[in-house]
Design a protein around this motif. Structure first.
Motif, PDB file in Angstrom:
ATOM      1  N   THR A 144     -10.459   5.652 -49.256  1.00 44.63           N
ATOM      2  CA  THR A 144     -10.745   6.696 -47.961  1.00 44.63           C
ATOM      3  C   THR A 144     -11.326   7.990 -48.461  1.00 44.63           C
ATOM      4  O   THR A 144     -12.488   8.277 -48.003  1.00 44.63           O
TER       5      THR A 144
ATOM      6  N   ASP B 143     -21.902   0.013 -44.576  1.00 43.73           N
ATOM      7  CA  ASP B 143     -22.145   0.960 -45.178  1.00 43.73           C
ATOM      8  C   ASP B 143     -23.084   0.985 -46.459  1.00 43.73           C
ATOM      9  O   ASP B 143     -22.696   0.391 -47.127  1.00 43.73           O
TER      10      ASP B 143
ATOM     11  N   ASP C 266      -8.964  -4.090 -43.634  1.00 44.69           N
ATOM     12  CA  ASP C 266      -9.525  -3.514 -42.439  1.00 44.69           C
ATOM     13  C   ASP C 266     -10.826  -2.553 -42.800  1.00 44.69           C
ATOM     14  O   ASP C 266     -11.830  -2.471 -42.343  1.00 44.69           O
ATOM     15  N   PHE C 267     -10.352  -1.778 -43.699  1.00 43.25           N
ATOM     16  CA  PHE C 267     -11.389  -0.714 -44.224  1.00 43.25           C
ATOM     17  C   PHE C 267     -12.599  -1.455 -44.753  1.00 43.25           C
ATOM     18  O   PHE C 267     -13.585  -0.958 -44.045  1.00 43.25           O
ATOM     19  N   TYR C 268     -12.663  -2.615 -45.278  1.00 45.07           N
ATOM     20  CA  TYR C 268     -13.775  -3.177 -45.637  1.00 45.07           C
ATOM     21  C   TYR C 268     -14.666  -3.672 -44.617  1.00 45.07           C
ATOM     22  O   TYR C 268     -15.790  -3.539 -44.345  1.00 45.07           O
ATOM     23  N   ARG C 269     -13.835  -4.510 -43.802  1.00 47.64           N
ATOM     24  CA  ARG C 269     -14.456  -4.961 -42.536  1.00 47.64           C
ATOM     25  C   ARG C 269     -15.148  -3.905 -41.571  1.00 47.64           C
ATOM     26  O   ARG C 269     -16.371  -4.162 -41.224  1.00 47.64           O
ATOM     27  N   GLU C 270     -14.771  -2.909 -41.480  1.00 48.68           N
ATOM     28  CA  GLU C 270     -15.222  -1.836 -40.591  1.00 48.68           C
ATOM     29  C   GLU C 270     -16.296  -0.972 -41.440  1.00 48.68           C
ATOM     30  O   GLU C 270     -17.322  -0.415 -40.687  1.00 48.68           O
ATOM     31  N   ASN C 271     -16.380  -1.087 -42.607  1.00 47.61           N
ATOM     32  CA  ASN C 271     -17.493  -0.369 -43.506  1.00 47.61           C
ATOM     33  C   ASN C 271     -18.296  -1.004 -44.285  1.00 47.61           C
ATOM     34  O   ASN C 271     -19.218  -0.510 -45.029  1.00 47.61           O
ATOM     35  N   GLN C 272     -18.215  -2.321 -44.234  1.00 47.35           N
ATOM     36  CA  GLN C 272     -19.294  -2.970 -45.329  1.00 47.35           C
ATOM     37  C   GLN C 272     -20.577  -3.072 -45.140  1.00 47.35           C
ATOM     38  O   GLN C 272     -21.306  -3.461 -46.206  1.00 47.35           O
TER      39      GLN C 272
ATOM     40  N   GLN D 209     -15.115   8.903 -47.622  1.00 50.24           N
ATOM     41  CA  GLN D 209     -15.347   9.991 -46.782  1.00 50.24           C
ATOM     42  C   GLN D 209     -16.300  11.128 -47.289  1.00 50.24           C
ATOM     43  O   GLN D 209     -16.940  11.900 -46.861  1.00 50.24           O
TER      44      GLN D 209
END
Length: 181
Positions: A38, A94, A86-92, A42
């Motif tokens: 992260t 990007d 979850d990080f990947y699902r939310e930011n894939q 960021q």
């Protein structure tokens, strides 16, 4: 410029019931690995998920003779483990997040990773994930040979072989000139 390469942090390599699990060692790095990921994201750095993908019927793949079937394409074992999923699902979607399917230990072997990094002017790689003495090691050696500077967060890599893990950390620093943080 820099990038983070997250290597094989999947259910099969980390979950207690994973097919080729690092078990507690892999689970213990989740918080640190997530924090580093992260942080890079960021700051706008390129974040690459380099994930093993196997077909157990591939009679020519050497890993099929060395290890039990693992990270089989289309199975839940190949999904990212824990908070990273979850990080990947939310930011894939990007543009700074990229998924690479890999067939071999190294994230560079048979992939377009080097091209994508050079297109972005990236010269430094932070390597995280599992297994320190297999996929992380082979990726690090290839990265070194391609001229990348290496950073390895000790708290964000793990293996199912404790002595192999320690040997790889020394090798990164003493032979590849990696900065161990």
């Amino acid at each position: 410029m820099r990038a983070l390469i997250s290597i094989d942090y999947t259910n099969d390599f980390v979950a207690t019931d994973g097919k080729l699990t690092t078990g507690e060692a892999g689970q213990a790095i989740e918080e640190a690995l997530f924090a580093v990921t992260t942080q890079y994201f960021q700051q706008g750095d390129y974040v690459v998920f380099a994930i093993d993908g196997h077909d157990p019927s591939d009679q020519f793949h050497p890993e099929n003779r060395l290890f039990p079937p693992h990270n089989v394409i289309g199975t839940s074992g190949r999904e990212l483990y824990g908070a990273l999923a979850d990080f990947y699902r939310e930011n894939q979607a990007d543009k700074t997040v990229y998924w690479i399917d890999k067939r071999h230990y190294s994230a560079f072997s048979g992939t377009d990773l080097d091209i994508r990094l050079r297109e972005r002017g990236i010269t430094e790689l932070c390597l995280t994930g599992v297994c320190t003495d297999i996929c992380v090691l082979h990726t690090a050696v290839d990265a070194y040979n391609l001229g990348y500077r290496l950073v390895i967060p000790k708290a964000a890599v793990a293996s199912f072989d404790a002595s192999g893990h320690e040997w790889a950390l020394r090798h990164f620093e003493n032979t590849l000139g990696a900065k161990i943080i």
